[in-house]
Enzyme design. Structure first.
Site, PDB file in Angstrom:
ATOM      1  N   HIS A 152      43.015  32.578  42.264  1.00 55.34           N
ATOM      2  CA  HIS A 152      41.551  33.110  42.266  1.00 55.34           C
ATOM      3  C   HIS A 152      40.148  32.981  43.351  1.00 55.34           C
ATOM      4  O   HIS A 152      39.676  33.648  43.153  1.00 55.34           O
ATOM      5  CB  HIS A 152      40.827  32.056  40.937  1.00 55.34           C
TER       6      HIS A 152
ATOM      7  N   HIS B 290      42.085  38.922  33.065  1.00 56.60           N
ATOM      8  CA  HIS B 290      42.367  38.261  33.727  1.00 56.60           C
ATOM      9  C   HIS B 290      43.855  38.409  34.357  1.00 56.60           C
ATOM     10  O   HIS B 290      44.002  37.517  36.115  1.00 56.60           O
ATOM     11  CB  HIS B 290      42.540  36.454  33.408  1.00 56.60           C
TER      12      HIS B 290
ATOM     13  N   ASP C 140      44.594  38.220  39.172  1.00 58.70           N
ATOM     14  CA  ASP C 140      45.240  37.424  39.033  1.00 58.70           C
ATOM     15  C   ASP C 140      46.625  38.479  40.273  1.00 58.70           C
ATOM     16  O   ASP C 140      46.664  38.331  41.503  1.00 58.70           O
ATOM     17  CB  ASP C 140      46.673  36.795  38.206  1.00 58.70           C
TER      18      ASP C 140
ATOM     19  N   HIS D 226      52.697  36.254  38.743  1.00 60.22           N
ATOM     20  CA  HIS D 226      52.415  36.426  40.251  1.00 60.22           C
ATOM     21  C   HIS D 226      54.106  36.854  41.223  1.00 60.22           C
ATOM     22  O   HIS D 226      54.090  37.151  41.702  1.00 60.22           O
ATOM     23  CB  HIS D 226      52.478  34.673  40.378  1.00 60.22           C
TER      24      HIS D 226
HETATM   25 ZN    ZN Z   1      44.913  33.191  37.043  1.00 63.29          ZN
END
Ligand code: ZN
Length: 304
Positions: free
Chosen positions: A76, A232, A236, A259
Site C-alpha cells: 500500500h 483495492h 495492490d 500478489h
Molecule cells: Zn492490499
C-alpha cells in the site's frame, strides 16, 4: 512523470501491522537521485531495496526480504509512492511490517503531500512494453501488453454476493490514482480469519482497517465505492508493479490475480528483455546535474 522525484521533508506515522499485529513507526525520508525506493529496518541497521528480486511470501501481502531482514506488507505504501510519481525515497521501519493505518493507500498519499515533492532535475527513464508477456493459467492470469501509458483492466470474481464480479478499467494518471484508487481499502472474509490466525496472519486486522465480509454482508460500515474491492486489487497491483523500479508504460490486463501473480509478471517481464525498452521523454535534457555514487543504498540509507 518525467523527472526523478523525492519529497522535501520527512513524514511519520505509527500503527499496527495487519498481519503481525505489532506496533511499528514508519518514516518517509528524502533520497538522492538514483536511489530508488529503499526500506530501512532501523532496528536492525539493514536496508532493503524495493525490487522484485527481494519479494517473498506473496500469499496475503507482499514481503521484501534481504539478509534475514524483512519489510512486510509493503504494497500500500508502494502504491502511494508510485501513484504520486516518487522515485527516490527511504522508508524507515522500526519493526518488520508497514502499519496498515486505514487499510488503504490514502494515509500514505496524504503523508507524501504533506512532505511536499521535489523534482530532482534528473530524467527518469520509463519502461515501455513492446511485446505481450503473460503469467498464470486459464483461471488466473496477467498480461502485460504494449501501451504508451499505464492502463489497467482488472477483473475479480468472488463467491460472496457482497463482492461478486467486479471490473475496473482505465488509464492510471496521478489524479485518478489519488481520487479513485488510493482510498480503496483492503478486505477479508470472516470465514478465513481462523485460517489466517492459525498461520500467524491477520493478527492486527480489525473493522477499522479492513473491509470485513461475512457471506453476503459487509460488517465494517459503508463502502467508499460500490466496487471498492476491485479498486483495492488495482491498488495492490500498482504497489507490486512498483517493484519494477521504473514507471511502466503498458496495458495491464489482470484476471482474478493477486500478489504472487503481480510479482511474477514483474519478474517475467524483467527476464524477457526483448519484450521491453527503456525510454526517456525526449523533451528532457539528458542526465545528471549531480552524478551520484553507487554506494547510496547501503551508506545513505542507514545515515538518517
Ligand atoms: Zn492490499
Amino acid at each position: 512523470m518525467t523527472w526523478q522525484r523525492t519529497i522535501l521533508r520527512t513524514a511519520s506515522a505509527n500503527g499496527v501491522g495487519i498481519h503481525g499485529g505489532e506496533r511499528v513507526a514508519l518514516r518517509l525520508r528524502p533520497a538522492p537521485p538514483g536511489t530508488g525506493v529503499v526500506f530501512v529496518r532501523t532496528d536492525l541497521g539493514i536496508a532493503i531495496p524495493a525490487r522484485a528480486e527481494n519479494a517473498r511470501d506473496l500469499a496475503y501481502a507482499t514481503t521484501l526480504r534481504l539478509r534475514g531482514a524483512e519489510a512486510r506488507t509493503v504494497e500500500h505504501v508502494m502504491a502511494a509512492v508510485s501513484g504520486t510519481g516518487v522515485t527516490n525515497l527511504f522508508i524507515d521501519l522500526s519493526g518488520a511490517e508497514v502499519p496498515i493505518l486505514d487499510g488503504s493507500a490514502l494515509p500514505f498519499v496524504e503523508m507524501l503531500h504533506r512532505a511536499g515533492f521535489e523534482d530532482q532535475k534528473v530524467s527518469q527513464p520509463e519502461l515501455r512494453v513492446r511485446r505481450v508477456v503473460r503469467v498464470g493459467d486459464d483461471e488466473r492470469w496477467i498480461e502485460l501488453r504494449p501501451g504508451d501509458e499505464l492502463e489497467v483492466d482488472y477483473r475479480v470474481s468472488y463467491d460472496s454476493p457482497a463482492v461478486g464480479r467486479q471490473r475496473f478499467a482505465g488509464a492510471i494518471t496521478p489524479q485518478r490514482f489519488a481520487a479513485a484508487i488510493a482510498p480503496a481499502r483492503t478486505f477479508g472474509f470472516l470465514e478465513e480469519v481462523p485460517v489466517l490466525r492459525e498461520r500467524g496472519l491477520g493478527l492486527g486486522g480489525s473493522l477499522e482497517n479492513c473491509i470485513v465480509v461475512d457471506q453476503g454482508r459487509v460488517l465494517s460500515g459503508e463502502l467508499r465505492f460500490p466496487d471498492e474491492f476491485v479498486r483495492h486489487k488495482v491498488l495492490d497491483l500498482i504497489g507490486d508493479l512498483a517493484l519494477l523500479e521504473f514507471p511502466l508504460l503498458a496495458h495491464v490486463v489482470a484476471h482474478k490475480a493477486g500478489h504472487a501473480l503481480h510479482v511474477a509478471a514483474v519478474s517475467e517481464l524483467l527476464a524477457t528483455p526483448e519484450a521491453w525498452e527503456l525510454v526517456e521523454p525526449d523533451r528532457l535534457a539528458p542526465l545528471s546535474v549531480r552524478p551520484y555514487p553507487g554506494e547510496v543504498e547501503s551508506e545513505a540509507a542507514l545515515a538518517g
